[in-house]
Design a protein around this motif. Structure first.
Motif, PDB file in Angstrom:
ATOM      1  N   LEU A 141     -25.477   9.912  26.344  1.00 29.16           N
ATOM      2  CA  LEU A 141     -24.953  10.456  25.091  1.00 29.16           C
ATOM      3  C   LEU A 141     -24.063  11.658  25.420  1.00 29.16           C
ATOM      4  O   LEU A 141     -24.529  12.772  25.554  1.00 29.16           O
ATOM      5  CB  LEU A 141     -26.120  10.872  24.192  1.00 29.16           C
ATOM      6  N   THR A 142     -22.773  11.418  25.574  1.00 32.34           N
ATOM      7  CA  THR A 142     -21.855  12.458  26.035  1.00 32.34           C
ATOM      8  C   THR A 142     -21.463  13.409  24.906  1.00 32.34           C
ATOM      9  O   THR A 142     -21.530  13.062  23.728  1.00 32.34           O
ATOM     10  CB  THR A 142     -20.564  11.831  26.593  1.00 32.34           C
TER      11      THR A 142
ATOM     12  N   LEU B 292     -18.773  11.906  22.797  1.00 28.74           N
ATOM     13  CA  LEU B 292     -19.238  10.965  21.772  1.00 28.74           C
ATOM     14  C   LEU B 292     -19.742  11.722  20.545  1.00 28.74           C
ATOM     15  O   LEU B 292     -19.421  11.373  19.404  1.00 28.74           O
ATOM     16  CB  LEU B 292     -20.340  10.058  22.338  1.00 28.74           C
ATOM     17  N   LEU B 293     -20.530  12.774  20.762  1.00 29.72           N
ATOM     18  CA  LEU B 293     -21.063  13.557  19.638  1.00 29.72           C
ATOM     19  C   LEU B 293     -19.932  14.219  18.853  1.00 29.72           C
ATOM     20  O   LEU B 293     -19.948  14.241  17.619  1.00 29.72           O
ATOM     21  CB  LEU B 293     -22.047  14.612  20.150  1.00 29.72           C
ATOM     22  N   GLU B 294     -18.928  14.743  19.563  1.00 28.27           N
ATOM     23  CA  GLU B 294     -17.792  15.378  18.887  1.00 28.27           C
ATOM     24  C   GLU B 294     -16.998  14.351  18.076  1.00 28.27           C
ATOM     25  O   GLU B 294     -16.541  14.636  16.960  1.00 28.27           O
ATOM     26  CB  GLU B 294     -16.893  16.068  19.924  1.00 28.27           C
ATOM     27  N   THR B 295     -16.837  13.156  18.641  1.00 27.01           N
ATOM     28  CA  THR B 295     -16.121  12.082  17.945  1.00 27.01           C
ATOM     29  C   THR B 295     -16.854  11.711  16.660  1.00 27.01           C
ATOM     30  O   THR B 295     -16.245  11.548  15.602  1.00 27.01           O
ATOM     31  CB  THR B 295     -15.988  10.843  18.860  1.00 27.01           C
ATOM     32  N   MET B 296     -18.179  11.592  16.760  1.00 25.95           N
ATOM     33  CA  MET B 296     -18.972  11.232  15.588  1.00 25.95           C
ATOM     34  C   MET B 296     -18.895  12.318  14.515  1.00 25.95           C
ATOM     35  O   MET B 296     -18.915  12.019  13.317  1.00 25.95           O
ATOM     36  CB  MET B 296     -20.424  10.968  15.987  1.00 25.95           C
ATOM     37  N   ALA B 297     -18.814  13.560  14.943  1.00 26.44           N
ATOM     38  CA  ALA B 297     -18.739  14.673  13.986  1.00 26.44           C
ATOM     39  C   ALA B 297     -17.368  14.741  13.316  1.00 26.44           C
ATOM     40  O   ALA B 297     -17.261  15.052  12.125  1.00 26.44           O
ATOM     41  CB  ALA B 297     -19.032  15.993  14.703  1.00 26.44           C
ATOM     42  N   GLU B 298     -16.309  14.425  14.080  1.00 27.03           N
ATOM     43  CA  GLU B 298     -14.938  14.622  13.598  1.00 27.03           C
ATOM     44  C   GLU B 298     -14.397  13.449  12.778  1.00 27.03           C
ATOM     45  O   GLU B 298     -13.626  13.653  11.836  1.00 27.03           O
ATOM     46  CB  GLU B 298     -14.001  14.876  14.791  1.00 27.03           C
ATOM     47  N   GLU B 299     -14.772  12.232  13.138  1.00 26.24           N
ATOM     48  CA  GLU B 299     -14.191  11.059  12.474  1.00 26.24           C
ATOM     49  C   GLU B 299     -14.928  10.757  11.165  1.00 26.24           C
ATOM     50  O   GLU B 299     -16.126  10.472  11.164  1.00 26.24           O
ATOM     51  CB  GLU B 299     -14.250   9.838  13.402  1.00 26.24           C
ATOM     52  N   GLU B 300     -14.209  10.793  10.053  1.00 24.54           N
ATOM     53  CA  GLU B 300     -14.826  10.602   8.745  1.00 24.54           C
ATOM     54  C   GLU B 300     -15.432   9.215   8.561  1.00 24.54           C
ATOM     55  O   GLU B 300     -16.428   9.046   7.866  1.00 24.54           O
ATOM     56  CB  GLU B 300     -13.781  10.835   7.643  1.00 24.54           C
ATOM     57  N   LYS B 301     -14.828   8.203   9.187  1.00 19.52           N
ATOM     58  CA  LYS B 301     -15.306   6.831   8.982  1.00 19.52           C
ATOM     59  C   LYS B 301     -16.602   6.535   9.745  1.00 19.52           C
ATOM     60  O   LYS B 301     -17.310   5.589   9.419  1.00 19.52           O
ATOM     61  CB  LYS B 301     -14.220   5.830   9.407  1.00 19.52           C
ATOM     62  N   ILE B 302     -16.896   7.322  10.767  1.00 21.53           N
ATOM     63  CA  ILE B 302     -18.139   7.101  11.526  1.00 21.53           C
ATOM     64  C   ILE B 302     -19.305   7.670  10.734  1.00 21.53           C
ATOM     65  O   ILE B 302     -19.326   8.861  10.414  1.00 21.53           O
ATOM     66  CB  ILE B 302     -18.080   7.755  12.923  1.00 21.53           C
ATOM     67  N   VAL B 303     -20.277   6.813  10.389  1.00 21.52           N
ATOM     68  CA  VAL B 303     -21.426   7.317   9.634  1.00 21.52           C
ATOM     69  C   VAL B 303     -22.252   8.228  10.538  1.00 21.52           C
ATOM     70  O   VAL B 303     -22.393   7.970  11.733  1.00 21.52           O
ATOM     71  CB  VAL B 303     -22.294   6.171   9.045  1.00 21.52           C
ATOM     72  N   LYS B 304     -22.777   9.276   9.965  1.00 22.20           N
ATOM     73  CA  LYS B 304     -23.536  10.266  10.750  1.00 22.20           C
ATOM     74  C   LYS B 304     -24.961   9.745  10.945  1.00 22.20           C
ATOM     75  O   LYS B 304     -25.911  10.173  10.281  1.00 22.20           O
ATOM     76  CB  LYS B 304     -23.524  11.632  10.059  1.00 22.20           C
TER      77      LYS B 304
ATOM     78  N   TYR C 125     -17.586   6.317  30.650  1.00 19.57           N
ATOM     79  CA  TYR C 125     -18.149   6.014  29.339  1.00 19.57           C
ATOM     80  C   TYR C 125     -17.001   6.028  28.316  1.00 19.57           C
ATOM     81  O   TYR C 125     -16.296   7.024  28.191  1.00 19.57           O
ATOM     82  CB  TYR C 125     -19.208   7.046  28.948  1.00 19.57           C
ATOM     83  N   SER C 126     -16.848   4.944  27.590  1.00 24.22           N
ATOM     84  CA  SER C 126     -15.645   4.778  26.755  1.00 24.22           C
ATOM     85  C   SER C 126     -15.951   4.524  25.281  1.00 24.22           C
ATOM     86  O   SER C 126     -15.044   4.187  24.513  1.00 24.22           O
ATOM     87  CB  SER C 126     -14.802   3.614  27.303  1.00 24.22           C
ATOM     88  N   LEU C 127     -17.215   4.695  24.876  1.00 24.20           N
ATOM     89  CA  LEU C 127     -17.570   4.409  23.484  1.00 24.20           C
ATOM     90  C   LEU C 127     -16.807   5.315  22.517  1.00 24.20           C
ATOM     91  O   LEU C 127     -16.330   4.860  21.473  1.00 24.20           O
ATOM     92  CB  LEU C 127     -19.087   4.563  23.285  1.00 24.20           C
ATOM     93  N   ALA C 128     -16.680   6.587  22.866  1.00 27.30           N
ATOM     94  CA  ALA C 128     -15.974   7.527  21.988  1.00 27.30           C
ATOM     95  C   ALA C 128     -14.523   7.089  21.781  1.00 27.30           C
ATOM     96  O   ALA C 128     -14.019   7.077  20.654  1.00 27.30           O
ATOM     97  CB  ALA C 128     -16.025   8.939  22.566  1.00 27.30           C
TER      98      ALA C 128
ATOM     99  N   ARG D  45     -23.226   2.971  27.259  1.00 24.13           N
ATOM    100  CA  ARG D  45     -22.651   2.680  28.574  1.00 24.13           C
ATOM    101  C   ARG D  45     -21.374   1.838  28.465  1.00 24.13           C
ATOM    102  O   ARG D  45     -20.815   1.413  29.466  1.00 24.13           O
ATOM    103  CB  ARG D  45     -23.673   1.955  29.454  1.00 24.13           C
ATOM    104  N   TYR D  46     -20.933   1.605  27.236  1.00 19.39           N
ATOM    105  CA  TYR D  46     -19.745   0.769  27.048  1.00 19.39           C
ATOM    106  C   TYR D  46     -18.579   1.264  27.925  1.00 19.39           C
ATOM    107  O   TYR D  46     -18.272   2.448  27.945  1.00 19.39           O
ATOM    108  CB  TYR D  46     -19.289   0.756  25.577  1.00 19.39           C
ATOM    109  N   GLY D  47     -17.943   0.330  28.624  1.00 10.75           N
ATOM    110  CA  GLY D  47     -16.720   0.618  29.373  1.00 10.75           C
ATOM    111  C   GLY D  47     -16.908   1.094  30.792  1.00 10.75           C
ATOM    112  O   GLY D  47     -15.955   1.140  31.561  1.00 10.75           O
TER     113      GLY D  47
END
Length: 440
Positions: A239-240, A243-255, A211-214, A202-204
């Motif tokens: 869980l938008t 957010l899921l796409e950001t987690m999949a695309e960004e290498e630094k975000i641990v899966k 929702y601004s977590l992504a 719910r950040y942001g």
């Protein structure tokens, strides 16, 4: 001569961050910080007041320090954190050894509060909203990882939870303040940053109207030197796809997604004031795994919620077996005064609640054994955390493991790694949820 202060911080990582800010405030005010509260003039117990076991741990710690005070080894005992905020009147009445009780709103003025407690018993309970969202911290974690609290409070009103009552409504920090803190931590040697809040998804919503977590995570991924970005305490409703796409695309975000679901029965979830059912939650887990290949799913569950029938418990147990969560914790329901669930009829016997939790955890251990076997033969990246003298090998965490709540990876190494170094480990075997291997 400066007054020596030491802290025992209990409970969750969010409370730990609050404690780190308290200690930095005291240091800036001229107090001398002491690593061991038992050797200080003033011992601060930064308490957890979430469930019965956590409350008991806080009380036991206060009583242990009271013995040292009686022996003249420490002068004053001060109580801060959730227990202080929740049980304002009771603490001094039940624990007369305590010299100061300060609610979370007093964190901004902790130095003056403690100076007052040096003379006479003092208590202070300003508005919860006065609690600072950010500030300098005296880190209690090793330099190679740190928590960042991105919001305070909660608006979800789950019927079993006292957090909104203790911590107040949801308040997000600005992205600018979070990024500034993150950059400072990475410059100080942090390889991994872990975003926390009562509900990170719910950040942001209060600051930016969405929702601004992504967006926040994409921004943090641009920080040079950051290797891993982890997020805990997500909420399934928020869980938008973004957010899921950001987690999949960004290498630094641990899966790795920590998603406390609490239950799978529609009726139990409704009584918890949560949405969903076994079918919708199963679909959500499937969607997450499709969007983020190789993701580690972590959840927490509650057994023995008021009125939970044998059929509903069986539904939960079958759900756990079907989904095969990579990481899972299960807790027996704790009847918390002040919550609406505490007043519900059909409260369940402690023995039954605990037995049901044990059944879930036994089932999970066999799941983790199977999943661990699948890691054998693979090479994984491990953040080195220390050396185990008994096992005579090094240990650390993989991207699949959050600090303190998940397992470890133990490994032998011909070349000695340094603490915080990221090394490649070849997995040779899996035992009781931990992996064992050799540095490549």
């Amino acid at each position: 001569m400066a007054i020596k202060v030491g802290m025992v911080s209990l409970g969750c990582a969010k409370n730990q961050v609050d404690g780190e800010m308290l200690m930095a405030s005291l240091k800036n005010a001229g107090f001398e910080l002491c690593d061991d509260a038992a050797l200080a003039d003033v011992a601060i117990v930064n308490t957890c007041g979430f469930i019965d076991s956590a409350k008991q741990e806080s009380i036991d710690e206060i009583l242990e320090l009271a013995t040292l005070k009686k022996e003249g080894r420490i002068k004053k005992i001060v109580v801060t954190g959730c227990l202080a905020e929740r049980y304002r009147e009771e603490i001094h009445k039940e624990l007369p050894e305590v010299d100061g009780v300060f609610g979370i709103g007093a964190n901004a003025d902790i130095a003056a509060c403690i100076e007052s407690a040096m003379n006479d018993f003092t208590e202070s309970f300003p508005e919860k909203s006065k609690m600072p969202l950010c500030g300098e911290r005296e880190l209690s974690t090793p330099s190679y990882f740190a928590y960042i609290k991105i919001a305070e409070g909660c608006d979800n009103k789950c019927t079993y939870c006292a957090i909104p009552m203790i911590r107040g409504g949801y308040r997000s920090r600005t992205m600018e303040s979070i990024e500034e803190e993150a950059r400072g931590l990475v410059e100080n040697g942090a390889k991994e940053l872990i975003l926390i809040a009562q509900d990170t998804t719910r950040y942001g919503i209060d600051l930016y109207g969405e929702y601004s977590l992504a967006k926040l995570m994409r921004r943090l991924c641009k920080i040079d030197g950051l290797k891993w970005l982890r997020v805990l305490y997500c909420y399934p409703d928020a869980l938008t796809d973004e957010l899921l796409e950001t987690m999949a695309e960004e290498e630094k975000i641990v899966k790795y997604i920590d998603l406390p679901l609490q239950h799978a029965s529609a009726r139990v979830l409704k009584r918890m004031n949560r949405t969903g059912d076994r079918e919708s939650l199963t679909a959500l887990m499937k969607k997450i795994r499709e969007k983020i290949p190789g993701v580690t799913l972590r959840t927490t569950l509650i057994t023995g919620f008021p009125g939970e029938t044998e059929e509903e418990f069986t539904e939960l147990a079958e759900f756990v077996k079907d989904i095969e969560f990579e990481r899972l914790g299960c807790f027996a329901y704790s009847q918390e005064e002040g919550t609406s669930a505490a007043l519900m009829p059909d409260q369940i016997d402690d023995e039954v609640k605990n037995h049901r939790a044990e059944i879930i955890m036994e089932s999970q251990m066999s799941i983790m054994d199977r999943l661990g076997e699948k890691q054998v033969g693979r090479d994984i990246t491990v953040l080195t955390e220390g050396f185990d003298r008994y096992a005579e090998c090094w240990f650390g965490r993989s991207a699949m493991d959050a600090p303190d709540i998940d397992g470890k990876v133990f490994f032998s190494a011909e070349t000695k790694p340094y603490y915080g170094e990221m090394v490649t480990v070849h997995v040779d075997e899996a035992i009781d949820g931990d992996l064992f291997g050799t540095r490549v």
